[in-house]
Structure formats: structure tokens, C-alpha cells
Enzyme design. Sequence first.
Site, mmCIF file in Angstrom:
data_model
loop_
_atom_site.group_PDB
_atom_site.id
_atom_site.type_symbol
_atom_site.label_atom_id
_atom_site.label_comp_id
_atom_site.label_asym_id
_atom_site.label_seq_id
_atom_site.Cartn_x
_atom_site.Cartn_y
_atom_site.Cartn_z
ATOM 1 N N ARG A 121 -41.640 0.042 34.025
ATOM 2 C CA ARG A 121 -41.889 -0.128 32.600
ATOM 3 C C ARG A 121 -42.649 -1.416 32.338
ATOM 4 N NH1 ARG A 121 -38.281 -2.216 28.717
ATOM 5 N NH2 ARG A 121 -38.646 -1.478 26.597
ATOM 6 N N LYS A 190 -30.841 -4.067 40.775
ATOM 7 C CA LYS A 190 -31.527 -2.866 40.287
ATOM 8 C C LYS A 190 -31.551 -1.814 41.390
ATOM 9 C CE LYS A 190 -35.715 -1.280 37.958
ATOM 10 N NZ LYS A 190 -36.928 -1.699 37.237
ATOM 11 N N ARG A 324 -31.755 -8.925 28.702
ATOM 12 C CA ARG A 324 -31.183 -9.644 29.836
ATOM 13 C C ARG A 324 -29.777 -10.073 29.439
ATOM 14 N NH1 ARG A 324 -36.086 -13.828 31.184
ATOM 15 N NH2 ARG A 324 -37.597 -12.323 32.002
#
Length: 327
Positions: A121, A190, A324
Site C-alpha cells: 500500500r 508484519k 502506528r
Amino acid sequence: MTIGDLIRLLGDGEFHSGEQLGEQLGVSRAAVWKQLRKLESLGITMEAVKGQGYRLAEPLELLDGPRIIADLSHQARTHLTRLFVEETLPSSNAFLRERFEQGAGHGEVCLVEQQSAGRGRRGRVWSTPWGRSLMLSMGWRVESGIAVLEGLSLAVGVVLARVLESHGVSPLLKWPNDVLLALPDGGYGKLAGILVEVSGDASGPCEVVIGMGINVSLPESFRSTLEQPAAAIEDQAAGVSRNALAVDLLEALLPLVAEFERDGFAPWRDAWNARHAFAGREVDVLSGTAQEVAVADGVDGSGNLVVTQEGRRRCLAGGEISLRVRS
């Protein structure tokens, strides 16, 4: 001769001399040596023993298109137009966008061992070692316009999370399109990213490409080159087959895209909120150069993230906004 051809021979656990490999592949020993050097440059570790030859230091499962098709249910196959399995591509999403330009693309799926220009993204690079991730893109044509696709990336996240859970992994979802694993230090790595790209008419026919990259196994040497903490399936579940994972994902994704135009995101809302990584936590809301602090609540029926700022509730749409978590 391709990289895959060489890996299939070297991955049987036996040693093969350069001469034997050349004979089996129908090429010269010099050509074999050139490909062996290429394997090393891709981070694929080999064992070399003088007088015996070469073999892979550890098994590497290649993606197998015929096996994947054979293992799909009849219902899933009715939605699947074509499956492509490629060794290398600049981008599997770009590959399917080109298929749409050629008049195809609908119901097509592309799997690739490695991308040279994979994107996440907001144009971020998605980097993976050869053969150690599952990179999948799916194309679909929608008749009712772009608006009916609100929340699609979040529904895809739920599908991916459920499949991972069936393989012994405990994923969390980060709005709007990341899949995380909790790390021992209290942070997050991630595990996967989702990129949904739409083109076409705002109120008429449009084409959507759903891309995802899932880390299956990541050598420590590769993780150390990344700018953010990463996680892989093998961190929680060893030995998960990439081909089995592809089958399970297609079994769940194909019905999702076939029904999403009619049902929208609302049926997926509660399942997404149940896996929300940052629920009730303070987050930084980043948009361009602006940064604000808020408390993340859940998502609404359209896939917007509801946050609380100074006692006021506010809905965030995807776009160029990122989150975040604050430590």
C-alpha cells in the site's frame, strides 16, 4: 532450463554432480554452473561436497499448479477461470491488470515464486526471498461500480486470518490491510499484506485485482535487511505447505469475491473486529505529513475505522491514512 527445474532435481535430498545435472536438464555443465551461482544469489543455500556434487541445504517446496487445481473443490473451480504459476514477475497484480487490458482477467489467479517489483500500500516495496512466501493475485469484474467494493480489503484480511488459524497461526489484523503476529518483545511483526487495486466506472463496470503477500519462512539474514519487523508462518507453525495454503485461500477467496458485490462488508465486520490488533489502544494517525493521536475502536459496516479523539468519535476511511500503535 529454469530455476525451478534445477530446484526440483536438487531438492530430492541426493547429491548431483554438475555433469549429471547437465545431462538431466539437457544443458552444458557451464550452464548448470551459471544457474547454481544464480541460486546462491537468490539466497537459496546449497551443500557442495567434492566428488559428490550439490544438493539443497534444506527442502524448498515449489508451487504446483496442477496439484492446486486438483485439490480444489468443484464449487471453487466453478469460479476459477485460469490459474497462472510463474517463477518470476515484476508484479502479480500488474500481470493481472495486463490480462484485463487484453480482455481477460476475470476469475483468474496468478501465483509467483518471486516478484522483482512487488508493491504494498502507498507504493511501499514488498520484498521476499525466492520461494519462501505465497504471493497471490486474483482478478474479478464487478458490474455495480466501485462503491460496492468498500471494505473488500478488510474482508480479504478476515479470510486470510481464518485460513492461517486453520494452520495453527494466531494472526491479528491491522487496519486497513495488514496481517500481524505478536512478537516476544511485545511488538508486532508484519506477516502479510493485502493490496486491492480497482479501475473502471464509479457507478458501472469495474475491475478489481486483489493481491496478497504472505511470509511463509524468512531466514534471519533476510529479516535483518528489512526496515520494519517481519514475521512468518513458520514462527508459529512449522512445515506448512505453500500449495496447501494456496488451495485453502482459493477455497475461501473465490466465494468471497463472487458474493461481495451483493453482500458487502457488513457480514465480515464482527469477524474483523474480533481480530483487531490495536483495539482500545492509542495510535498515531498518519496522513501525509500530519500526525494525530487517537484511541482505535472497531470498524463500521463500511470498513471505516472508528477512533476517539478528545472524547469525540471519528470515522477514518482508507485512502492515504496509516496507523502506528503507540508504545
